[in-house]
Scaffold this motif. Sequence first.
Motif, PDB file in Angstrom:
ATOM      1  N   GLU A  77       0.826  -1.207   0.000  1.00 40.08           N
ATOM      2  CA  GLU A  77       0.000   0.000   0.000  1.00 40.08           C
ATOM      3  C   GLU A  77       0.859   1.256   0.000  1.00 40.08           C
ATOM      4  O   GLU A  77       0.568   2.229  -0.704  1.00 40.08           O
ATOM      5  CB  GLU A  77      -0.926   0.006   1.220  1.00 40.08           C
ATOM      6  CG  GLU A  77      -2.072  -0.973   1.149  1.00 40.08           C
ATOM      7  CD  GLU A  77      -2.888  -0.984   2.425  1.00 40.08           C
ATOM      8  OE1 GLU A  77      -4.120  -0.907   2.320  1.00 40.08           O
ATOM      9  OE2 GLU A  77      -2.309  -1.071   3.525  1.00 40.08           O
ATOM     10  N   GLU A  80       2.393   1.767  -3.389  1.00 35.13           N
ATOM     11  CA  GLU A  80       1.391   2.254  -4.333  1.00 35.13           C
ATOM     12  C   GLU A  80       1.084   3.737  -4.116  1.00 35.13           C
ATOM     13  O   GLU A  80       0.872   4.479  -5.082  1.00 35.13           O
ATOM     14  CB  GLU A  80       0.112   1.427  -4.204  1.00 35.13           C
ATOM     15  CG  GLU A  80       0.250   0.005  -4.732  1.00 35.13           C
ATOM     16  CD  GLU A  80      -0.927  -0.873  -4.364  1.00 35.13           C
ATOM     17  OE1 GLU A  80      -1.883  -0.346  -3.749  1.00 35.13           O
ATOM     18  OE2 GLU A  80      -0.896  -2.077  -4.669  1.00 35.13           O
ATOM     19  N   LYS A  81       1.060   4.165  -2.856  1.00 30.67           N
ATOM     20  CA  LYS A  81       0.811   5.582  -2.575  1.00 30.67           C
ATOM     21  C   LYS A  81       1.897   6.457  -3.187  1.00 30.67           C
ATOM     22  O   LYS A  81       1.622   7.497  -3.791  1.00 30.67           O
ATOM     23  CB  LYS A  81       0.752   5.818  -1.064  1.00 30.67           C
ATOM     24  CG  LYS A  81      -0.550   5.399  -0.412  1.00 30.67           C
ATOM     25  CD  LYS A  81      -0.543   5.749   1.060  1.00 30.67           C
ATOM     26  CE  LYS A  81      -1.843   5.341   1.721  1.00 30.67           C
ATOM     27  NZ  LYS A  81      -1.880   5.666   3.160  1.00 30.67           N
ATOM     28  N   MET A  98       3.114  10.706   2.217  1.00 28.86           N
ATOM     29  CA  MET A  98       2.855   9.304   2.553  1.00 28.86           C
ATOM     30  C   MET A  98       2.866   9.113   4.071  1.00 28.86           C
ATOM     31  O   MET A  98       1.979   8.465   4.639  1.00 28.86           O
ATOM     32  CB  MET A  98       3.911   8.409   1.909  1.00 28.86           C
ATOM     33  CG  MET A  98       3.777   6.926   2.231  1.00 28.86           C
ATOM     34  SD  MET A  98       5.327   6.027   1.948  1.00 28.86           S
ATOM     35  CE  MET A  98       6.307   6.597   3.369  1.00 28.86           C
TER      36      MET A  98
END
Length: 204
Positions: A77, A80-81, A98
């Motif tokens: 995750e 991906e951010k 992030m």
Amino acid sequence: MTIVDSADELGRRDRKKLETRAALEQAALTLVAERGLAGVTVEDIAEAVDVSSRTFFNYFPSKEDALIGPSPASAAELREKLEAMPADIPVLEALRRMSRAEAERVQERREQWLLRLKVFEQNPSLLPRLVTSGTETERAITDAVARRAGVEPGTSGYPELATAAAMAAFRVAMIRWSAADGLPELADLVDEGFAQLAAGLPNP
């Protein structure tokens, strides 16, 4: 049973599993905060939630794993951010955004995270396991930073250094947040840390 009924049943089962996992985490943290790590067994944790020890092991390999719990976001995750952010955002700013998002997720579970940090502080033997659990996350972030910066990991050292600095800034913010009993917003402390990094860590 219709397809809708089956889907509803699966949804209920998934919710029940999440609730049981969360209850086991909370019981482990509460008991260890009260008695210390050596004074709590898997059986104690399971009994507090009214489940069997076998059920406990369906969720966690050990009581230490229940204490550490999941990270606010998985390594995938976080990667991906970073990769979803516009390419013109500088690396340090992308890492700040992030990290701030993660801080906001931690803040949503303020009481549990404060208790977890207290347990870590009281039981230093947990720290090596905590460090190990962060290795995958650091590797994923480093890879994403390398792609954003257009360099290969292990060459210039930039992706590794930027990632390490970002993780250190987040860790220091967590320590400050815990010491202040969660009174400041964690995201604000994260921003402060990144501001100091961006300024080149001048003398206070």
